[in-house]
Design an enzyme around this catalytic site. Structure first.
Site, short mmCIF file in Angstrom:
data_model
loop_
_atom_site.label_atom_id
_atom_site.label_comp_id
_atom_site.label_asym_id
_atom_site.label_seq_id
_atom_site.Cartn_x
_atom_site.Cartn_y
_atom_site.Cartn_z
N CYS A 73 -15.93 -8.73 -40.20
CA CYS A 73 -16.62 -8.35 -41.45
C CYS A 73 -17.30 -9.52 -42.16
O CYS A 73 -18.01 -9.32 -43.14
CB CYS A 73 -15.66 -7.63 -42.39
SG CYS A 73 -14.17 -8.57 -42.79
N HIS A 74 -17.11 -10.74 -41.70
CA HIS A 74 -17.65 -11.92 -42.39
C HIS A 74 -18.26 -12.86 -41.36
O HIS A 74 -17.56 -13.75 -40.88
CB HIS A 74 -16.53 -12.61 -43.17
CG HIS A 74 -16.97 -13.68 -44.08
ND1 HIS A 74 -17.09 -15.00 -43.71
CD2 HIS A 74 -17.32 -13.65 -45.38
CE1 HIS A 74 -17.47 -15.74 -44.73
NE2 HIS A 74 -17.61 -14.93 -45.76
N PHE A 75 -19.41 -12.73 -40.94
CA PHE A 75 -20.48 -11.79 -41.25
C PHE A 75 -20.87 -11.07 -39.97
O PHE A 75 -20.65 -11.60 -38.89
CB PHE A 75 -21.71 -12.53 -41.79
CG PHE A 75 -21.45 -13.29 -43.06
CD1 PHE A 75 -21.50 -12.65 -44.28
CD2 PHE A 75 -21.16 -14.65 -43.03
CE1 PHE A 75 -21.29 -13.35 -45.46
CE2 PHE A 75 -20.94 -15.35 -44.20
CZ PHE A 75 -21.00 -14.71 -45.42
N VAL A 80 -17.61 -15.97 -39.16
CA VAL A 80 -17.05 -17.22 -39.65
C VAL A 80 -15.88 -16.87 -40.57
O VAL A 80 -15.92 -15.87 -41.30
CB VAL A 80 -18.13 -18.06 -40.39
CG1 VAL A 80 -18.69 -17.34 -41.60
CG2 VAL A 80 -17.60 -19.43 -40.76
#
Length: 175
Positions: A73-75, A80
């Protein structure tokens, strides 16, 4: 402050989970969060002596693998680890130290003087290492820990946090 015979100098993931369940320092005392917010797999060294300031140190590790929850979810298309999770881990470890030396109360992060991010944690990394150098522990009506921290990935320093503050509170009603 010195260690007692009941204290260990290293802790496994199972030990850290016991702390998260309130089984290590007692139900109303310092706890670590449960997964997914538990940001370390082991504490390889903890002492109330040594470190940069001679007041104590903690060294802990997190094994990095591509299926860690935050990479999805990041990203999207640019995975990361959020830097704030590495910072949170340093507060987690400082709170653990306060409980480890025998102070009562529930831990709360109270601030940080300065944070610098100079690198990143990618899914291809292998290991994150946290080093906490205790500067001061106040054990009075207020229990407060003050420390500096360095976070490294695969041996390269990537985060520096100065003047981390964590308090232990016997009541969080007015917090």
């Amino acid at each position: 402050m010195s260690t007692t015979t009941t204290q260990k100098s290293s802790y496994t993931r199972e030990d850290l989970l016991a702390c998260a369940h309130g089984e290590l320092f007692g139900p109303n005392n310092a706890r670590l969060p449960l997964p997914n917010m538990l940001m370390m797999d082991r504490i390889t060294h903890i002492s109330d002596q040594g470190g940069k300031y001679g007041k104590g140190e903690i060294i802990a590790e997190l094994d990095i693998h591509p299926d860690l929850w935050f990479f999805d979810c990041h990203f999207e298309s640019d995975p990361v680890m959020p830097g704030c999770l590495g910072l949170d881990a340093t507060w987690q470890l400082l709170g653990f130290f306060l409980g480890w030396v025998g102070n009562p109360g529930r831990g709360r992060a109270l601030g940080v003087g300065n944070v610098k991010f100079s690198g990143q944690v990618l899914p291809t990394a292998k290991k994150l290492t946290y080093r906490i150098d205790l500067k001061r522990v106040i054990s009075r009506k207020l229990v407060l820990g003050l420390a500096d921290a360095t976070v490294s990935v695969d041996g390269k320093d990537i985060y520096q946090a100065d003047d981390l503050k964590v308090g232990l509170f016997t009541s969080t009603d007015g917090f």
